[in-house]
Design a protein around this motif. Sequence first.
Motif, PDB file in Angstrom:
ATOM      1  N   GLN A  15      21.570  17.694 -38.737  1.00  0.00           N
ATOM      2  CA  GLN A  15      20.934  19.022 -38.716  1.00  0.00           C
ATOM      3  C   GLN A  15      20.134  19.283 -39.984  1.00  0.00           C
ATOM      4  O   GLN A  15      19.001  19.775 -39.938  1.00  0.00           O
ATOM      5  N   ASP A  16      20.716  18.947 -41.142  1.00  0.00           N
ATOM      6  CA  ASP A  16      20.020  19.189 -42.409  1.00  0.00           C
ATOM      7  C   ASP A  16      18.791  18.296 -42.557  1.00  0.00           C
ATOM      8  O   ASP A  16      17.733  18.750 -43.003  1.00  0.00           O
ATOM      9  N   TYR A  17      18.923  17.026 -42.192  1.00  0.00           N
ATOM     10  CA  TYR A  17      17.795  16.109 -42.338  1.00  0.00           C
ATOM     11  C   TYR A  17      16.643  16.493 -41.409  1.00  0.00           C
ATOM     12  O   TYR A  17      15.485  16.463 -41.802  1.00  0.00           O
ATOM     13  N   THR A  20      15.180  19.807 -43.054  1.00  0.00           N
ATOM     14  CA  THR A  20      14.584  19.795 -44.399  1.00  0.00           C
ATOM     15  C   THR A  20      13.672  18.598 -44.658  1.00  0.00           C
ATOM     16  O   THR A  20      12.873  18.629 -45.594  1.00  0.00           O
ATOM     17  N   GLU A  21      13.783  17.536 -43.834  1.00  0.00           N
ATOM     18  CA  GLU A  21      13.041  16.282 -44.021  1.00  0.00           C
ATOM     19  C   GLU A  21      13.475  15.542 -45.283  1.00  0.00           C
ATOM     20  O   GLU A  21      12.850  14.558 -45.682  1.00  0.00           O
ATOM     21  N   GLU A  22      14.543  16.011 -45.940  1.00  0.00           N
ATOM     22  CA  GLU A  22      15.013  15.385 -47.180  1.00  0.00           C
ATOM     23  C   GLU A  22      16.361  14.706 -46.946  1.00  0.00           C
ATOM     24  O   GLU A  22      17.205  15.224 -46.213  1.00  0.00           O
ATOM     25  N   PRO A  23      16.588  13.528 -47.579  1.00  0.00           N
ATOM     26  CA  PRO A  23      17.922  12.917 -47.512  1.00  0.00           C
ATOM     27  C   PRO A  23      18.980  13.921 -47.957  1.00  0.00           C
ATOM     28  O   PRO A  23      18.729  14.764 -48.830  1.00  0.00           O
ATOM     29  N   VAL A  24      20.154  13.843 -47.370  1.00  0.00           N
ATOM     30  CA  VAL A  24      21.185  14.869 -47.557  1.00  0.00           C
ATOM     31  C   VAL A  24      22.300  14.338 -48.452  1.00  0.00           C
ATOM     32  O   VAL A  24      22.848  13.255 -48.212  1.00  0.00           O
ATOM     33  N   GLY A  25      22.648  15.109 -49.479  1.00  0.00           N
ATOM     34  CA  GLY A  25      23.736  14.750 -50.389  1.00  0.00           C
ATOM     35  C   GLY A  25      25.009  15.513 -50.073  1.00  0.00           C
ATOM     36  O   GLY A  25      24.980  16.532 -49.370  1.00  0.00           O
ATOM     37  N   ARG A 314      13.554  11.589 -36.114  1.00  0.00           N
ATOM     38  CA  ARG A 314      13.995  12.825 -36.792  1.00  0.00           C
ATOM     39  C   ARG A 314      13.506  14.005 -35.943  1.00  0.00           C
ATOM     40  O   ARG A 314      12.486  14.611 -36.204  1.00  0.00           O
ATOM     41  N   MET A 315      14.278  14.305 -34.912  1.00  0.00           N
ATOM     42  CA  MET A 315      13.864  15.255 -33.884  1.00  0.00           C
ATOM     43  C   MET A 315      14.954  16.311 -33.678  1.00  0.00           C
ATOM     44  O   MET A 315      16.148  16.024 -33.803  1.00  0.00           O
ATOM     45  N   ASP A 316      14.552  17.507 -33.346  1.00  0.00           N
ATOM     46  CA  ASP A 316      15.508  18.556 -32.952  1.00  0.00           C
ATOM     47  C   ASP A 316      15.951  18.249 -31.522  1.00  0.00           C
ATOM     48  O   ASP A 316      15.385  18.741 -30.558  1.00  0.00           O
TER      49      ASP A 316
END
Length: 338
Positions: A15-17, A20-25, A314-316
Amino acid sequence: MLSERRLQVLRAIVQDYVGTEEPVGSKALTERHNLGVSPATVRNDMAALEDEGFIAQPHTSAGRIPTDKGYRLFVDKLAGVKPMTAPERRAIQNFLEGAVDLDDVVARTVRLLAQLTRQVAVVQYPSLTRSTVRHVELLSLAPARVMLVLITDTGRVEQRVVDCPAPFGDASLADLRARLNSRVANRRFADVPSLVEDLPEAFEHEDRGTVSTVLSTLLETLVEENEERLMIGGTANLTRFGHDFPLTIRPVLEALEEQVVLLKLLGEAQDPGVTVRIGHENAHEGLNSTSVVSVGYGSGGEAVAKLGVVGPTRMDYPGTMGAVRAVARYVGQILAES
């Protein structure tokens, strides 16, 4: 099998990726999601997910992103697709109801899908092999020339001009029209040849040549239109996702130009449910960085064709699946009422 907690962590990463299009920490995960565990536990869960191939680290000292395997599990474990809101449903219905014929229905569906999902939309025309005859109309154009109009249950209308070997009177034409429709109306295309093969024998000897010519034209129409047709739209949407494709979007665009590839992507129309193919599940190499969401549509509860969207992995997924399913349902209703 993953534990429920690790599945929850994977869902949060997806969901976060996607958002946000950013790798998730791990720190961002614990701040944004109520996971009920410490950051250290989340880090351990992420390490386990990475070991099992569900997430990957694109760069050193970066967060994690889902892999094809991770997206697959996310989709398989979805509790449900995202429902369309009442205003969205009304907008879909109003947009599609204005269509004047089948070509317009397909064109509007492509535009609508591309706008709703912001992906590439692909719509297959209803296949005549899976259609039934609604009506055959015969119109006299001249003493020895007839217009044959074939109307299907999916709204397709095919017209052919038939040059007859001899003049054919209005009474004979009306008789042929009535006999023809009594045999083929509401019957599948595949059944038509056997249903009409002895029809010429029901007419006077001098009219049999013309009846045979009309029937030949009808059968040729069924064969000619068997080829699958597609309409595609929204390819410009891919430019918004340039960084989602490893090198360039060119392989994707080239693959989308090949009709055979697209037909294989959509899958068999007989499978009416929502199908999701992710990344390397797509056989065509040019589409290994994309996902395809497709569903069957048709009238009377039977799928006669497929529609769907193509976009980056990377799709909803819940939103895309919900939109594709809703549009297919409305297209089916329009075909049933046409």
